[in-house]
Each structure stands twice: as C-alpha cells, then as structure tokens.
Write a protein that holds these residues in place. Structure first.
Motif, PDB file in Angstrom:
ATOM      1  N   GLY A 164       0.823  -1.196   0.000  1.00 23.31           N
ATOM      2  CA  GLY A 164       0.000   0.000   0.000  1.00 23.31           C
ATOM      3  C   GLY A 164       0.858   1.246   0.000  1.00 23.31           C
ATOM      4  N   VAL A 165       0.331   2.334  -0.564  1.00 21.17           N
ATOM      5  CA  VAL A 165       1.046   3.607  -0.646  1.00 21.17           C
ATOM      6  C   VAL A 165       0.386   4.600   0.294  1.00 21.17           C
ATOM      7  N   GLY A 166       1.210   5.289   1.074  1.00 15.99           N
ATOM      8  CA  GLY A 166       0.727   6.332   1.961  1.00 15.99           C
ATOM      9  C   GLY A 166       1.618   7.552   1.900  1.00 15.99           C
ATOM     10  N   VAL A 167       1.136   8.674   2.468  1.00 18.79           N
ATOM     11  CA  VAL A 167       1.870   9.929   2.394  1.00 18.79           C
ATOM     12  C   VAL A 167       1.895  10.573   3.773  1.00 18.79           C
ATOM     13  N   SER A 168       3.113  10.865   4.239  1.00 17.91           N
ATOM     14  CA  SER A 168       3.313  11.600   5.490  1.00 17.91           C
ATOM     15  C   SER A 168       3.565  13.070   5.153  1.00 17.91           C
ATOM     16  N   VAL A 169       2.770  13.979   5.763  1.00 16.71           N
ATOM     17  CA  VAL A 169       2.843  15.404   5.431  1.00 16.71           C
ATOM     18  C   VAL A 169       3.066  16.203   6.702  1.00 16.71           C
ATOM     19  N   GLY A 170       4.123  17.001   6.721  1.00 14.69           N
ATOM     20  CA  GLY A 170       4.382  17.887   7.843  1.00 14.69           C
ATOM     21  C   GLY A 170       4.729  19.279   7.359  1.00 14.69           C
ATOM     22  N   THR A 171       4.896  20.183   8.267  1.00 12.50           N
ATOM     23  CA  THR A 171       5.278  21.546   7.887  1.00 12.50           C
ATOM     24  C   THR A 171       6.708  21.600   7.359  1.00 12.50           C
ATOM     25  N   ASN A 172       7.434  20.483   7.484  1.00  9.61           N
ATOM     26  CA  ASN A 172       8.811  20.429   6.982  1.00  9.61           C
ATOM     27  C   ASN A 172       8.947  19.539   5.738  1.00  9.61           C
TER      28      ASN A 172
END
Length: 773
Positions: free
Chosen positions: A647-655
């Motif tokens: 499975g593909v996932g995406v981690s998103v932060g302010t950096n």
C-alpha cells in the motif's frame, strides 16, 4: 505369326500386367488434395479445387484426417476459409519429397481455429516427419502445430518446415500457475530425435510460447521471423545440436497477468556444441521485453544453463524491463563469442537489477566480450561483474553516436480491402526501409518511398537508416486483416437495469467494445478530448466537505467512511476535515480507501494544511523506516509478503512530504521531499512504472526510487501508531493512471479555491474541469 497365337499372347501380357499391378502399392504417384469449408463436400474426391461431378474439394478437416499421406503428397486449404476442427496428419514424407500443407486461391490465409481453455490443437502431426507447412493461419488454441512423437520403435524424425505461417492467440490459461504445459505455436512433444527443422518467415502474435525445447534436436534454424506481444518465454534454444537464430524481430514481450515464471524472448541452455556444431544468434532485434508488476526477468536473451559454442553477434537489444542479456549464476559457458552488439535503454524500469548484462562472478567457462556498445540508463552498468574466465576488448560504455528516429505511422487509409500505411522519421535525411516477409529490415531492404499497401494479414517491419547514425528501433506492426470473430457479449443492459454485476465487469480486460442504440433528446455538455479519457478518470474521491457526520461516498466507486475523533472545520475555502495529531483517523467501510484501484500507474491528489513537523527519514526501497514520528495524512494499507504488493501512503508535515509503502517487514520511504509547507498546499503523488514523483502546488518537487513491489493506492486517513497527522485535509482523489504535468497544473491552478469537480453530462461521472486542455 498366326492371328490366333497373336491374340493369345496379348491376353497373356494383359494378365501379367494385372498381376504385377496387384503386387505394387495402391498409389505410386503423389496426390494433391483440396479442402474448402465453404464450397467443398466430403462426398467428392478432393482432387480438384472446384466442384465438377465427382471431382471437387473436401469440406472438413476430419475427412482430410483419414488419409495416410505419402512422400510428395500435397494438402491445399482454400484461402479465406475457416475450420473449427483439428487437422490430424499421419504418414511420412522425405527430405526430397515432403508432404506439403499449404493454401490455394486468393485472400487471407486459410484459418484453423480451436478454443482457448481446452487441450486442443489446430494441427496434430501424429508420429510423422517430412512435412512442409506453408502459408496457413492457426489461432485460438492450446497449440498451433503439435508434433506428437510417442512411437516405441527407435528412429529419428527428419525434415520439418514451417514457412510464412501466422500463429496467434496460442495459450493455456491454466499454465503455469496450475502446473500444466505452456501453450506453444509449434510444439515438439516427446523425447524423440528430430532434425533438420526450419522456421522461416513466420509470425507469432499473442503466443504464450512460440517454439518449445526440452528434447533432442539437431540442425534447427529460426530465420526471419517476427514474434510480437508474446506472454512468456518464447523460443527455447535448448538441448539441440546446432540451433541458429537469424534476422528475427522479437518485440513487446510481456505476461498477460502476474506469473512467477520468467519473461524472456529467447532462452538458451544445454547446448553442448561438439566439433563442428554452432549456435549462431546474429542480426536480431530484441525490443520492449516487458514485465507484469511483480513477475521476474523481462530480458531479451537468457543463458539459463550451460552452453558451448554460442556466438551472440550483431544484435540490437533495447528497452527491456530487466537485463538485456542474463547469465544464470554458477553455470559454465564455454567458447562464447559475444561481439558487435548494441544495447540501449535496458533495465530502465526495474529497481531490482542494475546492469545491462547480468554476468555473475561465479560463472565459469571461456570466451570474449568485444566491440559491444552500451547506451546505459542512468545509474546502470554494462556488466554485473567481469569474471576472469572471459576477456573484454573494446567495449564502449560511453558512446556518442546517435540513433535514427523510429519511423512512426503518420496515416492509415483504407483502399477497398487493403490498408495503406504512411511512415515518417524525425531524423532529417533518413531512409525508411521495410519488409513484409517477417524478417528484420536491413540496409538493403525495400525503400519506403511511398505509402505501403497491405492486402492480407502479416508483419510489416519498418526501420530508419541515416548517415552517421545507428539504425532506429524497428516499428513492427502485425496487421490483422481478417474480420473480427463474432463473440458473445459479456453482458447486456436491459431497460431499467442500472449496471452489470461486478463479477461480470471484472472479466473485461484492456480491450473491449460497448455497443448501444441511442435516441438523444437533448444536447450533451461539450468536453475537450483528453487522450485516455480523463473526463471519466476519477474513480475514487472524497471531497471532505460534508461539514458534519461521517464521510459520504462522493464519487462512483468510493466507499463511505467513519470518523474516529476527527472534527469538521471551515475557513475561506469552505469545510474540511481536521486531525489532532494524536488519535484522529478516518476509516472506510469494508476496508481501506482505494482497494487497489490504483495498482500499476496511478495518481493520488489531495489538499493538505499541515500543522506539525514529521520525522525525516532517508530514501530507500527496502527495509523499515516509517514506524515512528510520521504524519500520515494517508496511512498505507499493509499487504502480505507473498502478494508482492504494498500500500502507498503519504506523510505530510510543515517540513515536507514523504511517500511510504507498506507490506510485511517493509515500510521504506521511497520519496523524501524536505521543504517548508504552510497553509493549504495541493499535493500530487504520481506512480509511473513503480516510481513515485511528487508535485507541490502543480510544480514538480522530487522523483523518488523505484519500488520492488506492486504499489497500490490503498490507504485510510489520519494515521496510526506509526504517526498521526496533524492538520486539515480536503478533496482526496485517486486516478487510475499517471496524470501529465499540464493536468496536474490545472488541478492546482487556484490555490485558495479548490478546483471544482464537475459532472460529465453524457455519463454522469465525475471528471476534471472542462477547461482543462
């Protein structure tokens, strides 16, 4: 002499002649038999092509199968006719007087077809030899020509000719996953000694295998053939005393589904090369040997087991999924000559291999690699290693000589029952040359100075030649002129019925036709032409703009979702879904979000406003690195190791942004883009051939590593103990293909107001904005 005595002598002479005739075989003169499914009759004698009294062609192949054929006999099938039965041939011909099976009349080749999925042969050659097959079409069967050799009397079987024949759609659907044999166009079945075999000017189209190996053979020549769109290993150059492959075209080889078996255009081995024995592989082109995601190999030529005396020379191998040429580890390759070959853009799709020629260190033998030219894909090498048992001389790994541009079809016209093809090359001054006999075009082939007219099914191979350039890729077209066969529909929509059952729709593959009657009463909304139909491409999507309650199934194919602690918020762009970074998530009814819909090439697009940093990791396509400190706006679904999927996932932060894949013992960061993000940002992850690319607000940001798994756009929202997303999300979409840069730019065109979803009035399905061009 007295008259009475004269009469007596005449009678005695006649009686002697009759007695002699009784002692001789029934038929001393070779016969020619005619068969026609349209104008024939099994009550005729088959000795004439037209009906005339007792003379005329047979109708059925069953009738033709009752004959025991003798040296010099000829069986002619009428051009344009079709038979749904097997032709069984018995009796032997000789080298000088073979039994010939060919065609008569004009039009397309006579066509013998069977049924895919049943153990059926188009032609069964039953313990016989001395045959010449010429100008026939065989298809939709387990095997095209099955040479069955099961006799118990020791003997050899000399002389087999296969000339100008078209084989297509030859396969066994149960192979190899269920342990059954591969479907072969030409199948030598039985460990009997066969020799003097020629396959010349033949075409293989959509064959599971073309020519099999695995038995004793001698003096085999595969000359001037085109094998296109094969699905597994095609030609087995094995267990043979002399087997040459010359002037052939091998293109577009890939499995039709996931298989654990290799995909190789020619596979070689057990070639012992005694005194005077040669194995010449020369002047061939191996192109676009592909792969189904997760399947192994995908190479042009494979030295699978030991060989002795192979010369691999003047071949052009390009655009392979895996290595161009593979040598299996631990094998012995004696007296190898590997010279004057050109390699271009190989190993360009797979992260599992990093060399054009897989030459392991533990290989043994003797030979030379000389004067080979390598146009290497970035990050790839020419050889895996350079074992000391071989010598290496004048191999160019940094060439600058250009290639002529492959001729492309610029126009196709119909002229009566013919098709007319016009070609052009982008290389100024290039000479376009072509063949129609299935061989690979050379610098002496016919010049394409005007459009090419094709009147019957066959191979049209075209190359461009230009001064100071390598010849172009071959543009290989197998033109099918026969009218499409009538097939039962997969389903019929009746009045008042909304759709077909999902199981029936699942049977539709890449090629299908929809037929309907319509009586329009209103105008349709105008939409731009979108290439692959982007106007209907959004197969999953959640607007995340409900403002209250759980998640709605906003678009066709989407699942409803349940919120776990998330809250609805509203700002200048409207409602969105907010996550606290501690425990908030959203799951989907029946499982994770996209349920593999994006497997293969796909695009994930969404808007995110992150409010916390994520832990930075190193890019990798193996191992585990995403188990802590992440901000999984999209949490990947975990797959089992045996499935080959992730499975593909995406981690998103302010950096920044990280793209992860998840399977058993596998959670690497395939793409890491460290950059500050504030407020709303439009994020797009595009998978092309297993490699992710990131776009931020419509602009390319980074391309990651290629995956060793079959990546799937399969996720939930908000995270888990691996890391919880903190911030807001809106408008999550999955498209079933890789969007282009202009399309992505259009999606992110307005950063403060989301690009609206629209309804295509002609189909009632979600699509991209009509203004997209």
């Amino acid at each position: 002499m007295r008259p009475a005595l004269h009469r007596i002598l005449r009678v005695l002479s006649a009686l002697a002649a009759c007695a002699l005739a009784l002692l001789l075989p029934v038929r001393l003169i070779a016969a020619t038999y005619y068969v026609s499914s349209t104008v024939g009759s099994d009550t005729r004698d088959a000795l004439a092509p037209q009906l005339s009294g007792a003379h005329g062609p047979w109708k059925s192949l069953a009738r033709a199968s009752t004959v025991t054929y003798r040296p010099g006999d000829t069986l002619l099938l009428r051009c344009g006719d079709i038979w749904d039965e097997t032709l069984t041939l018995r009796g032997d011909g000789t080298v000088n007087q073979p039994v010939t099976v060919s065609s008569y009349g004009t039009g397309d080749r006579p066509y013998i077809r069977r049924k895919i999925g049943a153990a059926q042969d188009c032609i069964l050659l039953d313990n016989s030899c001395g045959y010449r097959f010429h100008d026939i079409e065989l298809g939709n069967a387990f095997s095209g020509i099955h040479v069955r050799l099961t006799g118990t009397t020791p003997r050899d079987y000399p002389f087999y000719r296969f000339e100008n024949c078209l084989f297509h759609d030859i396969l066994n659907p149960k192979c190899p996953d269920e342990g059954e044999p591969v479907g072969y166009a030409i199948w030598f079945d039985g460990r009997r000694y066969t020799r003097d075999i020629r396959v010349v000017g033949c075409i293989g189209l959509r064959t599971q295998g073309f020519l099999n190996g695995g038995m004793s053979r001698a003096d085999v020549v595969f000359d001037g053939d085109t094998i296109s769109h094969g699905t597994l290993n095609q030609v087995f150059q094995s267990e043979t005393q002399g087997f040459d492959i010359l002037n052939c075209v091998f293109v577009y080889n890939y499995p039709r589904r996931y298989e654990s078996f290799g995909v190789t255009q020619v596979i070689a081995g057990h070639l012992d090369g005694g005194p005077g024995i040669h194995y010449d592989v020369r002047d061939n082109e191996f192109g676009w040997a592909g792969d189904y995601p997760g399947s192994p190999d995908g190479c042009g030529y494979d030295f699978e087991v030991p060989t002795n005396g192979v010369t691999f020379q003047n071949n052009f191998t390009h655009n392979t999924y895996g290595e161009a040429v593979m040598f299996m580890a631990g094998q012995r390759q004696q007296n190898l000559v590997f010279a004057n070959n050109v390699f271009r853009d190989n190993v360009r799709f797979s992260p599992r291999w990093d060399c054009t020629i897989a030459l392991p260190e533990n290989i043994s033998g003797s030979g030379i690699f000389r004067d080979n030219t390598f146009y290497l894909w970035p990050g790839k090498s020419a050889f895996a290693s350079r074992p000391a048992c071989f010598s290496y001389l004048r191999n160019d790994e940094h060439p600058t000589k250009p290639f002529a541009a492959m001729p492309l079809v610029t126009r196709i016209q119909r002229s009566g029952d013919a098709r007319v093809y016009t070609f052009a090359s982008a290389t100024p001054g290039a000479t376009i040359r072509y063949t129609t006999d299935a061989s690979l075009p050379s610098a002496t082939s016919h010049v394409c100075s005007r459009p090419i007219v094709i009147r019957r099914s066959g191979a049209l191979n075209v190359k461009a030649f230009a001064p100071e350039c390598w010849p172009s890729y071959v543009n290989s077209l197998v033109v099918e002129m026969r009218r499409p066969e009538k097939l039962p529909p997969l389903g019929v929509w009746k009045p008042g019925r909304q759709s077909l059952p999902a199981k029936r729709l699942g049977a539709i593959a890449d090629n299908f036709t929809v037929s309907l009657w319509a009586r329009p009463t209103g105008e349709r909304a105008p939409t731009p032409e979108m290439g692959s139909g982007l106007g209907l491409a959004g197969i999953y999507g959640w607007k995340l703009d409900e403002g209250s309650g759980n998640l709605a199934a906003d678009y066709v194919g989407s699942r409803t979702g349940t919120l776990h602690g998330c809250t609805w918020t509203r700002d200048a762009i409207g409602a969105s879904l907010s996550f606290n970074g501690k425990s908030d998530s959203a799951t989907f009814v029946g499982g994770a979000g996209a349920q593999q819909a994006g497997s293969g090439d796909f695009t994930i697009a969404f808007w995110a406003a992150p409010e916390a940093t994520r832990t930075v990791t190193q890019e990798a396509n193996a191992g585990v690195s995403g188990i802590g400190g992440q901000r999984f706006a999209l949490l990947p679904q975990q797959y089992g190791k045996a499935s080959g999927q992730a499975g593909v996932g995406v981690s998103v932060g302010t950096n920044g942004v990280t793209v992860f894949e998840l399977a058993d013992d596998y959670l690497p960061a395939l793409l890491v883009a460290n950059r500050p993000l504030s407020g709303w940002n439009h994020l797009v992850v595009v998978y092309r051939s297993g490699q992710p690319s990131l776009f931020v607000n419509g602009v390319p940001a980074r391309t990651g590593l290629r995956s060793g798994k079959r990546a799937c756009a399969d996720f939930s929202l908000g995270g888990s103990s691996f890391g919880w997303y903190q911030g807001r999300l809106r408008d999550v979409r999955v498209y079933p293909r890789a969007l282009t840069n202009p399309e992505i730019g259009a999606l992110a065109a307005n950063k403060t107001a989301l690009v609206p979803w629209t309804q295509d009035a002609s189909a009632g399905m979600p699509g991209l904005p009509f203004a997209l061009t």
